[in-house]
Motif scaffolding. Sequence first.
Motif, PDB file in Angstrom:
ATOM      1  N   UNK A   1       0.832  -1.208   0.000  1.00 49.16           N
ATOM      2  CA  UNK A   1       0.000   0.000   0.000  1.00 49.16           C
ATOM      3  C   UNK A   1       0.864   1.254   0.000  1.00 49.16           C
ATOM      4  N   UNK A   2       1.980   1.215   0.740  1.00 49.90           N
ATOM      5  CA  UNK A   2       2.887   2.359   0.791  1.00 49.90           C
ATOM      6  C   UNK A   2       3.527   2.622  -0.570  1.00 49.90           C
ATOM      7  N   UNK A   3       3.839   1.542  -1.283  1.00 44.10           N
ATOM      8  CA  UNK A   3       4.444   1.681  -2.610  1.00 44.10           C
ATOM      9  C   UNK A   3       3.472   2.318  -3.590  1.00 44.10           C
TER      10      UNK A   3
ATOM     11  N   UNK B   1      -1.882   5.283  -7.049  1.00 39.14           N
ATOM     12  CA  UNK B   1      -3.303   4.925  -7.072  1.00 39.14           C
ATOM     13  C   UNK B   1      -3.809   4.700  -5.659  1.00 39.14           C
ATOM     14  N   UNK B   2      -4.667   5.612  -5.202  1.00 37.65           N
ATOM     15  CA  UNK B   2      -5.245   5.468  -3.863  1.00 37.65           C
ATOM     16  C   UNK B   2      -6.149   4.245  -3.789  1.00 37.65           C
ATOM     17  N   UNK B   3      -6.837   3.936  -4.884  1.00 45.67           N
ATOM     18  CA  UNK B   3      -7.730   2.773  -4.892  1.00 45.67           C
ATOM     19  C   UNK B   3      -6.930   1.481  -4.725  1.00 45.67           C
ATOM     20  N   UNK B   4      -5.807   1.414  -5.369  1.00 46.21           N
ATOM     21  CA  UNK B   4      -4.967   0.225  -5.267  1.00 46.21           C
ATOM     22  C   UNK B   4      -4.405   0.097  -3.856  1.00 46.21           C
ATOM     23  N   UNK B   5      -3.933   1.201  -3.285  1.00 49.28           N
ATOM     24  CA  UNK B   5      -3.414   1.175  -1.913  1.00 49.28           C
ATOM     25  C   UNK B   5      -4.503   0.737  -0.945  1.00 49.28           C
ATOM     26  N   UNK B   6      -5.722   1.253  -1.143  1.00 48.52           N
ATOM     27  CA  UNK B   6      -6.836   0.890  -0.265  1.00 48.52           C
ATOM     28  C   UNK B   6      -7.168  -0.593  -0.389  1.00 48.52           C
TER      29      UNK B   6
ATOM     30  N   UNK C   1      -5.299   8.124   1.563  1.00 45.52           N
ATOM     31  CA  UNK C   1      -6.402   7.689   0.690  1.00 45.52           C
ATOM     32  C   UNK C   1      -7.622   8.580   0.903  1.00 45.52           C
ATOM     33  N   UNK C   2      -7.935   8.866   2.168  1.00 46.48           N
ATOM     34  CA  UNK C   2      -9.064   9.746   2.479  1.00 46.48           C
ATOM     35  C   UNK C   2      -8.880  11.130   1.866  1.00 46.48           C
TER      36      UNK C   2
ATOM     37  N   UNK D   1     -13.418  14.104   7.096  1.00 53.47           N
ATOM     38  CA  UNK D   1     -13.706  13.637   8.450  1.00 53.47           C
ATOM     39  C   UNK D   1     -12.912  12.377   8.756  1.00 53.47           C
ATOM     40  N   UNK D   2     -12.953  11.412   7.825  1.00 51.11           N
ATOM     41  CA  UNK D   2     -12.199  10.172   8.017  1.00 51.11           C
ATOM     42  C   UNK D   2     -10.695  10.444   8.034  1.00 51.11           C
TER      43      UNK D   2
END
Length: 523
Positions: free
Chosen positions: A39-41, A46-51, A79-80, A87-88
């Motif tokens: 996820x760090x990489x 891509x935030x979706x991929x990290x998530x 990602x948020x 908020x998240x």
Amino acid sequence: MPKNIYSLKILFSSFFGIILCFFSFSQNDKNFHRFVDSADVHIDTSSKKALAFLDSIPNPLEENIKGRLADYYSIKALVNDDFKEYTQLHQNYILALKYAEEEGNCLVAGEACLELFCNMYFVKKDSTAYKYLDKAKKYYESCDYEYGLIEVEQSYAYAEFMDANHMACNKLILENLKKYKNLDDKYYYLFATYMLTSDYIYLEDIENTNKYFNEFKALKNNDSFTAHNYFSFEAAIYITKADVFFENKEMDSTFFYLKEASKLLDHMGGDVIENYYKIFAEAYNFTGDIKTSKTYIDSLLLFQNKIYRSTVNASVDINESLSKVQLELNEAKEKKFLHRVLIVVLFLLLIFIGYLYFLFYKKTRLNLIEDLSSQKGNLSYFKSNNEKLTIKVQGLEDYIVNLKKEVKTISVINDPSDLRNRIKDFYKNLHLNSSTLLDKSENHIELVNDLNVDFFKKSHELYPQLNNSEVIICYYLYIGFKNKEIAVFLNTTVRAIESKRYRITKKINLENTTLIKHLEATF
């Protein structure tokens, strides 16, 4: 006969050792730290991929990623931020700070505090946010992270700068200006002189404006930061001068600095470009040149087209990243199944030890032959894909040229009704063609990724201290991409790319050469 029995015992011991290793590996497979690393990489691209990687970690998190919870919540907050879930974002940075304190991770703690300050102060205008800035300073002091402390200092000044408290901003910068000037990384001194120059422009202090603008210009050819950093700040200074002169109705000076800024249009950030077109349009409107004023308003269409092109590239990258994450997650599941199968196979192979040895020898020989054939096939494949890439790039360049011509034609239409109709038609065609471009671009991205295998293998062998995200930056630099282009491909900021380049240089101890020259000489 006894000699054969002895050899058989050795083989049996070896196989039992292999079985034990597989059992151990199967147990370690429950360690989900690697999902946090993945996820760090991918968070920069891509935030979706990290998530997707973070969501693959089962509960309870406290057991499955013990010792990495601070990193987990820090990445989730990023990602948020990308999804505008503020908020998240705030909640996850609170958790990142909590676990960073428990784990003794002062770097993540400092980063979380800085982000909490920005979220609370710049977004919500909450003055209590300064407590987090003070805490960030303490954390960076505890791990002796010099540049983190400088970021804290400049965050105090930048807060005053954004609030238009120009004298307060100057006071904070001047207290530390000598220190910034003595740093090896001159970016911080560049940023400081940019703020000082801009503040004195608004304060209409000509003497100090010229003084610090000269200090700023003296850094133009410094190699500790990119030329784009310098020119983007210079363009912002010219726009600031034009804005102040326009407010004072000094039109000659207004147009002079707007024209100086025009030379740096390619280096302007989005907000600076909008101010540039706005001031130009208002200035021509004030002088009674309505036609030229309208031309600059229409020029926003060209700016939007540029944003559209960046969005297309980012969308292609996201699609490619999503397909990769699905593949990697499937591979992780398949490994668990394969481990169990291999254990059973090893037990059966104990009965057929002699036969196994023969198969192993035969299989090794076949693999060597297949590998040789595969290398020959790859050469042909690379040549073929290079031709395909050339055709795709040429087609995209032709399409962009046609778009520019059509926008130029629309910009000179004076009839409002006809102008609206032409813009509607242009938008429909642009929307239709963009879908086609995206479909065709997927193969383009796959071709690029297929060509980088050897580079990544050699990079991991030569520089085990670099993480995957840093190796990706090295790859794009090696094939000739500039910081600005890499930022578009990875969906991040130019400043983030520059920061990573600096860390890479430090990790591999480069002194008498640049990172790009080193990569060219190595690969």
